[in-house]
Design a protein around this motif. Structure first.
Motif, PDB file in Angstrom:
ATOM      1  N   GLN A 279       0.839  -1.199   0.000  1.00  0.00           N
ATOM      2  CA  GLN A 279       0.000   0.000   0.000  1.00  0.00           C
ATOM      3  C   GLN A 279       0.876   1.252   0.000  1.00  0.00           C
ATOM      4  OE1 GLN A 279      -2.616  -0.268   3.386  1.00  0.00           O
ATOM      5  NE2 GLN A 279      -3.466  -2.248   2.773  1.00  0.00           N
ATOM      6  N   ARG A 280       1.938   1.215   0.804  1.00  0.00           N
ATOM      7  CA  ARG A 280       2.838   2.380   0.876  1.00  0.00           C
ATOM      8  C   ARG A 280       3.646   2.534  -0.403  1.00  0.00           C
ATOM      9  NH1 ARG A 280       4.448   6.461   0.374  1.00  0.00           N
ATOM     10  NH2 ARG A 280       5.768   7.783   1.711  1.00  0.00           N
ATOM     11  N   MET A 281       4.109   1.440  -0.963  1.00  0.00           N
ATOM     12  CA  MET A 281       4.917   1.539  -2.174  1.00  0.00           C
ATOM     13  C   MET A 281       4.111   2.102  -3.347  1.00  0.00           C
ATOM     14  SD  MET A 281       8.044   0.671  -1.516  1.00  0.00           S
ATOM     15  CE  MET A 281       7.743   1.630  -0.049  1.00  0.00           C
ATOM     16  N   ALA A 282       2.840   1.730  -3.417  1.00  0.00           N
ATOM     17  CA  ALA A 282       1.994   2.256  -4.491  1.00  0.00           C
ATOM     18  C   ALA A 282       1.891   3.773  -4.409  1.00  0.00           C
ATOM     19  CB  ALA A 282       0.609   1.623  -4.423  1.00  0.00           C
ATOM     20  N   ARG A 283       1.939   4.312  -3.209  1.00  0.00           N
ATOM     21  CA  ARG A 283       1.873   5.765  -3.032  1.00  0.00           C
ATOM     22  C   ARG A 283       3.228   6.432  -3.288  1.00  0.00           C
ATOM     23  NH1 ARG A 283      -1.911   3.176  -0.505  1.00  0.00           N
ATOM     24  NH2 ARG A 283      -3.876   4.145   0.100  1.00  0.00           N
ATOM     25  N   PHE A 284       4.303   5.685  -3.165  1.00  0.00           N
ATOM     26  CA  PHE A 284       5.632   6.223  -3.447  1.00  0.00           C
ATOM     27  C   PHE A 284       5.885   6.301  -4.952  1.00  0.00           C
ATOM     28  CE2 PHE A 284      10.284   5.663  -3.972  1.00  0.00           C
ATOM     29  CZ  PHE A 284      10.710   6.788  -3.276  1.00  0.00           C
ATOM     30  N   ILE A 285       5.265   5.408  -5.702  1.00  0.00           N
ATOM     31  CA  ILE A 285       5.427   5.383  -7.158  1.00  0.00           C
ATOM     32  C   ILE A 285       4.707   6.581  -7.768  1.00  0.00           C
ATOM     33  CG2 ILE A 285       4.844   4.095  -9.252  1.00  0.00           C
ATOM     34  CD1 ILE A 285       5.094   1.530  -7.472  1.00  0.00           C
ATOM     35  N   LYS A 286       5.395   7.295  -8.650  1.00  0.00           N
ATOM     36  CA  LYS A 286       4.850   8.521  -9.233  1.00  0.00           C
ATOM     37  C   LYS A 286       4.602   8.338 -10.730  1.00  0.00           C
ATOM     38  CE  LYS A 286       8.304  11.160  -8.154  1.00  0.00           C
ATOM     39  NZ  LYS A 286       9.175  12.339  -7.902  1.00  0.00           N
ATOM     40  N   ALA A 287       3.757   9.208 -11.263  1.00  0.00           N
ATOM     41  CA  ALA A 287       3.488   9.200 -12.702  1.00  0.00           C
ATOM     42  C   ALA A 287       4.803   9.310 -13.468  1.00  0.00           C
ATOM     43  CB  ALA A 287       2.559  10.349 -13.060  1.00  0.00           C
ATOM     44  N   GLY A 288       4.956   8.490 -14.480  1.00  0.00           N
ATOM     45  CA  GLY A 288       6.155   8.523 -15.309  1.00  0.00           C
ATOM     46  C   GLY A 288       7.268   7.615 -14.855  1.00  0.00           C
ATOM     47  N   ASP A 289       7.130   6.969 -13.696  1.00  0.00           N
ATOM     48  CA  ASP A 289       8.163   6.056 -13.213  1.00  0.00           C
ATOM     49  C   ASP A 289       8.215   4.775 -14.043  1.00  0.00           C
ATOM     50  OD1 ASP A 289       8.913   7.735 -11.161  1.00  0.00           O
ATOM     51  OD2 ASP A 289       7.885   6.612  -9.576  1.00  0.00           O
ATOM     52  N   THR A 290       9.384   4.173 -14.071  1.00  0.00           N
ATOM     53  CA  THR A 290       9.533   2.803 -14.541  1.00  0.00           C
ATOM     54  C   THR A 290       9.643   1.911 -13.316  1.00  0.00           C
ATOM     55  OG1 THR A 290      10.708   3.502 -16.541  1.00  0.00           O
ATOM     56  CG2 THR A 290      10.924   1.198 -15.900  1.00  0.00           C
ATOM     57  N   VAL A 291       8.750   0.931 -13.228  1.00  0.00           N
ATOM     58  CA  VAL A 291       8.701   0.044 -12.061  1.00  0.00           C
ATOM     59  C   VAL A 291       9.016  -1.365 -12.523  1.00  0.00           C
ATOM     60  CG1 VAL A 291       7.228  -0.933 -10.256  1.00  0.00           C
ATOM     61  CG2 VAL A 291       7.011   1.488 -10.888  1.00  0.00           C
ATOM     62  N   LEU A 292      10.024  -1.969 -11.909  1.00  0.00           N
ATOM     63  CA  LEU A 292      10.379  -3.354 -12.205  1.00  0.00           C
ATOM     64  C   LEU A 292      10.083  -4.186 -10.969  1.00  0.00           C
ATOM     65  CD1 LEU A 292      12.871  -1.394 -13.558  1.00  0.00           C
ATOM     66  CD2 LEU A 292      13.111  -3.559 -14.788  1.00  0.00           C
TER      67      LEU A 292
END
Length: 557
Positions: A363-376
């Motif tokens: 839940q916290r990581m989803a809020r840390f991820i921002k628009a335009g990020d690349t997530v692996l």
């Protein structure tokens, strides 16, 4: 114009947007590396091993449209073949170039090093034939035609291809065309016209049109067209977990992931009851289908593939999916959005002294991820944990969803970071997976790249524990001092490392990571027997599917 065969190959690679080539030097490819060194616009990136190089080329290709891998014959290319097979499974175009023994030696069947010393020079190509869309051995006579054929196939089929470049061939001069590689792919006009007419007829009669995306929506370059279609026609849409975040997961018309019987009521109804479902050639495996419980409305489905479109039971060969969608966009009427809205996420605040848990972490990581990020997200805990979270718009989400080779994402992060240096790259990887490809952390540091790496230390293979052997030693891994590895791999100190065991510690670390201008390595300490809720369901279901009603999972229950 006249140029050497090596120069021509490099010219073609740069024309298709490749600026970095990943690999490991070997005596059969050193002559080509000299040509790479002299090539403007293309840089060789040496990896710690060939498997990591293949993974890096795959990650690079997912952002750049194509990647390149350079190995040496036999020992090098077979070390890479797992990564090449993964690119084939995930529809990723990677150009695999292997420096081969001199052509005269192959023709004389001389027994050489890096071979089986039996004079057989077809065995390696036979291996790669299983996992590539085209293969060739370059000679003076065939170089120009074969290079163009193989590269065109790579980009049209969205799969790896294989080029053997003998060590005595790359410096030979040939007559090469001035024109750039022709990658255009126009539909057969009559087939396209018929497919558009059929699709519009189905659309005009529909009361519940919907979209369903899988990974090929990205591979075929359909994302922006689908975004336009959603905006113009107010079409509700879902995605397979293998097509996560290709379309926005925060849009009002996103209804969630479709997983057959594992879907939410809303997603299941929109997809299975649609009377005009547009989808991008979904490939159902047990992981993304609720163990094969998918039920698409076949008679009302428009299936977009690479070179064909199937509408109901009618297949239209030679139709480009992009062209079909453009025609639909021009002709479908605008429609105002309905009242369908997703509920807003509840506010999240840390419980300072609470230990990290899988439920709260994601839940916290989803809020840390921002628009335009690349997530692996590494296969297993990370991917399953993040899949259940709605991510910010315009996130590129990368995981080996079908191939599932653990360790893929660390070297893949090297590839994505070089492919898009202006973006933020976030890697989530478990300790067991990290140990398979840990060396590539040194390459990230050597090149001064700046991803944020979250290492989940849960003392082993959590996903395997929930399938079988919850407390068995075979699911344990050695407990490395992970955060100290950056200092082992680099003397420059160009990194930030940290630990987090509680939610309060995690918040402090995330504040630093958000403003860090260096590679950031965060070791998250978690209970070895904790897991995301979806994994707790997936593990036992997988055991039942894999081992049957009399399997060992029943004895250990």
């Amino acid at each position: 114009m006249q140029m050497t065969i090596g120069q021509f190959l490099l010219k073609r690679l740069t024309e298709i947007g490749i600026e970095h080539m990943f690999g490991v030097p070997g005596d059969y490819n050193l002559q080509f590396l000299e040509q790479v060194k002299a090539c403007d616009g293309l840089q060789f990136v040496g990896n710690c091993n060939e498997l990591n190089a293949a993974y890096a080329a795959d990650g690079y290709a997912r952002l750049k449209g194509a990647g390149a891998l350079l190995t040496t014959y036999g020992v090098g290319e077979l070390s890479a073949i797992c990564g090449v097979a993964g690119a084939a499974a995930e529809h990723v175009p990677v150009v695999c170039i292997t420096g081969a023994p001199p052509l005269h030696a192959m023709e004389q069947r001389l027994p050489l090093h890096h071979t089986l010393a039996d004079g057989n020079y077809d065995d390696m190509m036979i291996c790669f034939r299983q996992f590539t869309a085209a293969q060739t051995r370059i000679t003076f006579a065939n170089a120009v035609g074969e290079i163009d054929r193989v590269l065109t196939t790579c980009l049209r089929e969205k799969k790896p291809v294989y080029i053997q470049l003998p060590s005595d061939v790359s410096y030979l001069t040939v007559e090469a065309p001035d024109a750039p590689l022709d990658l255009s792919f126009a539909s057969d006009p009559r087939q396209l016209e018929a497919a558009v007419e059929h699709a519009l007829r189905l659309w005009s009669q529909a009361k519940r049109p919907a979209l369903l995306t899988d990974m090929d929506a990205d591979r075929l370059g359909l994302r922006h067209l689908m975004v336009e279609l959603v905006g113009k026609a107010a079409v509700p849409y879902a995605s397979l977990t293998t097509g996560k975040a290709i379309l926005s997961e925060t849009h009002a018309l996103w209804v969630g992931h479709y997983l057959g019987e594992g879907s939410s009521v809303e997603a299941k109804a929109w997809i299975e009851e649609s009377d005009c479902l547009i989808t991008t050639a979904p490939r159902f495996i047990e992981f993304n289908s609720g163990h094969f419980t998918q039920n698409l409305p076949k008679d009302h489905t428009i299936m977009l593939a690479g070179h064909s479109v199937t509408i109901g039971s009618v297949r239209y060969e030679g139709v480009n999916a992009q062209e079909l969608l453009r025609h639909l966009l021009q002709q479908v009427p605008e429609r105002a959005g309905d009242n369908h809205r997703r509920l807003e996420e509840e506010a999240w605040s840390p419980q300072a002294d609470a230990p990290l848990t899988q439920e709260r972490l994601w839940q916290r990581m989803a809020r840390f991820i921002k628009a335009g990020d690349t997530v692996l997200a590494e296969s297993g805990t990370s991917n399953i944990g993040l899949t259940s979270q709605a991510l910010a718009p315009d996130v590129t989400y990368i995981s080996a969803n079908i191939w599932g080779s653990i360790g893929y994402t660390l070297p893949a992060t090297l590839g994505t970071a070089l492919a898009a240096p202006d973006r933020r790259h976030l890697l989530f990887i478990g300790d067991g997976s990290f140990q398979l490809t840990a060396q590539e952390l040194s390459t990230l540091l050597r090149l001064e790249l700046k991803p944020i790496i979250f290492l989940l230390n849960n003392r082993g293979y959590t996903i395997e524990r929930y399938i079988l052997g919850m407390q068995e030693a075979y699911n344990d891994v050695a407990n490395w001092k992970y955060a100290e590895l950056a200092g082992v791999f680099s003397e420059k100190g160009n990194f930030l490392t940290a630990h987090a065991r509680t939610e309060g510690e995690l918040e402090a670390v995330l504040e630093k990571a958000a403003v860090s201008n260096a590679l950031t390595f965060i070791e998250l300490h978690l209970d070895p027997f904790d897991a995301p809720a979806a994994l707790k369901k997936f593990g036992p279901a997988t055991a039942e599917f894999d081992y049957g009603p009399l399997g060992p999972q029943r004895l250990s229950a």
